[in-house]
Design a protein around this motif. Sequence first.
Motif, mmCIF file in Angstrom:
data_model
loop_
_atom_site.group_PDB
_atom_site.id
_atom_site.type_symbol
_atom_site.label_atom_id
_atom_site.label_comp_id
_atom_site.label_asym_id
_atom_site.label_seq_id
_atom_site.Cartn_x
_atom_site.Cartn_y
_atom_site.Cartn_z
ATOM 1 N N GLY A 54 0.776 -1.237 0.000
ATOM 2 C CA GLY A 54 0.000 0.000 0.000
ATOM 3 C C GLY A 54 0.804 1.283 0.000
ATOM 4 N N VAL A 55 2.053 1.251 -0.505
ATOM 5 C CA VAL A 55 2.891 2.455 -0.456
ATOM 6 C C VAL A 55 2.809 3.289 -1.736
ATOM 7 C CG1 VAL A 55 4.518 1.445 1.194
ATOM 8 C CG2 VAL A 55 4.958 1.209 -1.258
ATOM 9 N N GLY A 56 2.141 2.740 -2.750
ATOM 10 C CA GLY A 56 1.977 3.524 -3.986
ATOM 11 C C GLY A 56 2.708 2.957 -5.199
ATOM 12 N N LYS A 57 3.092 1.698 -5.162
ATOM 13 C CA LYS A 57 3.792 1.097 -6.321
ATOM 14 C C LYS A 57 2.896 1.126 -7.568
ATOM 15 C CE LYS A 57 4.401 -2.788 -3.960
ATOM 16 N NZ LYS A 57 4.123 -2.395 -2.567
ATOM 17 N N THR A 58 1.674 0.608 -7.400
ATOM 18 C CA THR A 58 0.772 0.507 -8.550
ATOM 19 C C THR A 58 0.357 1.893 -9.042
ATOM 20 O OG1 THR A 58 -0.042 -1.585 -7.716
ATOM 21 C CG2 THR A 58 -1.441 -0.447 -9.307
ATOM 22 N N THR A 59 0.016 2.753 -8.108
ATOM 23 C CA THR A 59 -0.415 4.107 -8.486
ATOM 24 C C THR A 59 0.695 4.809 -9.260
ATOM 25 O OG1 THR A 59 -1.732 4.149 -6.475
ATOM 26 C CG2 THR A 59 -1.352 6.260 -7.543
ATOM 27 N N THR A 60 1.937 4.624 -8.811
ATOM 28 C CA THR A 60 3.070 5.241 -9.509
ATOM 29 C C THR A 60 3.251 4.620 -10.891
ATOM 30 O OG1 THR A 60 4.148 5.620 -7.386
ATOM 31 C CG2 THR A 60 5.536 5.786 -9.335
ATOM 32 N N ALA A 61 3.161 3.290 -10.971
ATOM 33 C CA ALA A 61 3.356 2.616 -12.269
ATOM 34 C C ALA A 61 2.320 3.104 -13.283
ATOM 35 C CB ALA A 61 3.267 1.098 -12.095
ATOM 36 N N VAL A 62 1.071 3.164 -12.852
ATOM 37 C CA VAL A 62 -0.010 3.541 -13.777
ATOM 38 C C VAL A 62 0.120 5.009 -14.197
ATOM 39 C CG1 VAL A 62 -2.514 3.908 -13.923
ATOM 40 C CG2 VAL A 62 -1.614 1.773 -12.973
ATOM 41 N N ALA A 93 12.314 -4.067 -27.269
ATOM 42 C CA ALA A 93 12.778 -3.129 -28.300
ATOM 43 C C ALA A 93 11.624 -2.298 -28.867
ATOM 44 C CB ALA A 93 13.484 -3.886 -29.412
ATOM 45 N N ASN A 94 10.383 -2.745 -28.674
ATOM 46 C CA ASN A 94 9.216 -1.994 -29.173
ATOM 47 C C ASN A 94 8.840 -0.829 -28.260
ATOM 48 O OD1 ASN A 94 8.968 -3.897 -31.191
ATOM 49 N ND2 ASN A 94 7.629 -5.207 -29.960
ATOM 50 N N TYR A 95 9.525 -0.685 -27.138
ATOM 51 C CA TYR A 95 9.118 0.311 -26.131
ATOM 52 C C TYR A 95 10.287 1.214 -25.731
ATOM 53 C CZ TYR A 95 5.049 -2.644 -25.862
ATOM 54 O OH TYR A 95 3.914 -3.345 -26.206
ATOM 55 N N ASP A 96 9.931 2.443 -25.312
ATOM 56 C CA ASP A 96 10.930 3.339 -24.722
ATOM 57 C C ASP A 96 11.101 3.025 -23.236
ATOM 58 O OD1 ASP A 96 11.350 5.052 -27.063
ATOM 59 O OD2 ASP A 96 9.251 5.624 -26.734
ATOM 60 N N TYR A 97 9.987 2.702 -22.582
ATOM 61 C CA TYR A 97 10.025 2.412 -21.143
ATOM 62 C C TYR A 97 9.210 1.151 -20.844
ATOM 63 C CZ TYR A 97 11.852 7.081 -20.275
ATOM 64 O OH TYR A 97 12.643 8.209 -20.270
ATOM 65 N N VAL A 98 9.742 0.332 -19.948
ATOM 66 C CA VAL A 98 8.978 -0.778 -19.380
ATOM 67 C C VAL A 98 8.936 -0.541 -17.867
ATOM 68 C CG1 VAL A 98 8.862 -3.269 -19.013
ATOM 69 C CG2 VAL A 98 9.727 -2.381 -21.192
ATOM 70 N N LEU A 99 7.729 -0.532 -17.303
ATOM 71 C CA LEU A 99 7.549 -0.323 -15.855
ATOM 72 C C LEU A 99 6.984 -1.604 -15.265
ATOM 73 C CD1 LEU A 99 5.821 3.194 -16.063
ATOM 74 C CD2 LEU A 99 8.260 2.712 -15.738
ATOM 75 N N GLY A 102 15.919 5.677 -7.320
ATOM 76 C CA GLY A 102 15.685 6.639 -6.251
ATOM 77 C C GLY A 102 14.537 6.208 -5.361
ATOM 78 N N VAL A 103 14.331 6.993 -4.312
ATOM 79 C CA VAL A 103 13.203 6.783 -3.410
ATOM 80 C C VAL A 103 12.154 7.828 -3.764
ATOM 81 C CG1 VAL A 103 12.476 7.042 -1.000
ATOM 82 C CG2 VAL A 103 14.582 5.805 -1.541
ATOM 83 N N LEU A 104 10.917 7.389 -3.938
ATOM 84 C CA LEU A 104 9.832 8.326 -4.271
ATOM 85 C C LEU A 104 8.907 8.425 -3.069
ATOM 86 C CD1 LEU A 104 8.311 9.950 -6.543
ATOM 87 C CD2 LEU A 104 6.992 7.862 -6.876
ATOM 88 N N LEU A 105 8.906 9.598 -2.443
ATOM 89 C CA LEU A 105 8.071 9.797 -1.260
ATOM 90 C C LEU A 105 6.611 9.965 -1.681
ATOM 91 C CD1 LEU A 105 8.666 9.967 1.728
ATOM 92 C CD2 LEU A 105 8.908 12.437 1.481
ATOM 93 N N THR A 106 5.750 9.083 -1.179
ATOM 94 C CA THR A 106 4.331 9.157 -1.561
ATOM 95 C C THR A 106 3.477 9.558 -0.345
ATOM 96 O OG1 THR A 106 3.999 6.813 -1.082
ATOM 97 C CG2 THR A 106 4.556 7.385 -3.351
ATOM 98 N N MET A 107 2.324 10.063 -0.642
ATOM 99 C CA MET A 107 1.360 10.465 0.394
ATOM 100 C C MET A 107 2.017 11.390 1.418
ATOM 101 S SD MET A 107 -0.640 6.831 0.623
ATOM 102 C CE MET A 107 0.308 5.714 -0.413
ATOM 103 N N TYR A 108 2.846 12.295 0.898
ATOM 104 C CA TYR A 108 3.621 13.217 1.729
ATOM 105 C C TYR A 108 2.779 14.436 2.095
ATOM 106 C CZ TYR A 108 7.097 16.848 2.686
ATOM 107 O OH TYR A 108 7.800 17.881 3.248
ATOM 108 N N ASP A 109 2.812 14.787 3.376
ATOM 109 C CA ASP A 109 2.099 15.986 3.825
ATOM 110 C C ASP A 109 3.093 16.885 4.548
ATOM 111 O OD1 ASP A 109 0.513 17.933 4.921
ATOM 112 O OD2 ASP A 109 -1.060 16.564 5.596
ATOM 113 N N SER A 110 3.468 17.975 3.902
ATOM 114 C CA SER A 110 4.505 18.864 4.459
ATOM 115 C C SER A 110 4.026 19.580 5.719
ATOM 116 C CB SER A 110 4.929 19.891 3.409
ATOM 117 O OG SER A 110 3.810 20.689 3.076
#
Length: 203
Positions: free
Chosen positions: A13-21, A117-123, A180-188
């Motif tokens: 539940g840290v945001g892997k799928t949300t980030t991928a999509v 080879a058909n893609y620029d990015y694979v996630l 890198g580390v991607l901080l998700t659901m961050y509230d400053s």
Amino acid sequence: MTIVIALANQKGGVGKTTTAVNLGAGLAAAGKKVLIVDADAQGNATSGVGISKADIKEDIYDVLINEVPMKETIMATQRDGLDIVPATIQLSGAEIELTPQMARETRLRESLNQVKANYDYVLIDCPPSLGLITINAFTASDSILIPVQSEYYALEGLSQLLNTVELVKKHFNKNLKIEGVLLTMYDSRTNLGVQVKMKCKVL
Ligand SMILES: Nc1ncnc2c1ncn2[C@@H]1O[C@H](COP(=O)(O)OP(=O)(O)OP(=O)(O)O)[C@@H](O)[C@H]1O
């Protein structure tokens, strides 16, 4: 040249799928050709890009276990430039079924090599575990992006994740990098949010 990025963190539940999509959709909107590989039995990335479970004939399970060529499992989404290898609940048995198989850590890389080879990015959207499916994802990837939820136990388990990365580098993929580390659901506005951000910066 294709860039393959795994979204990984064994915490749920840290945001892997949300980030991928969203990263996938954003890159496609910027004109890139993107393939999302849903490697999580929950299949949330699959439904997240608008694929109905009823329309899936073969999925990532068939690629990993039945050696179905990946190109036969790729589905187009409604967004131009964004394709997906879907996942369904049958993937939940794959960890156990992979264990006695030959080349069990490199199956995803080998099948991805035939289409990337058909893609620029694979996630690759990893499951919330450090089992064989995640190891397959790390073996197939150029780098790993680690979503970290800005919460109390955010960094717990990160050392295990980094150990797994080191093991994969040693045995299967010496060029693997941490994107890198991607901080998700961050509230400053909260002290906790600021503290987790500081800790991530010193990693
Ligand atoms: N940046 C964000 N801001 C707010 N909510 C978010 C954010 N990213 C994800 N969420 C929400 O958090 C929940 C978990 O996200 P998601 O399913 O992407 O996590 P996950 O790491 O892929 O989960 P799992 O480990 O179960 O596969 C979802 O309800 C999602 O909508």
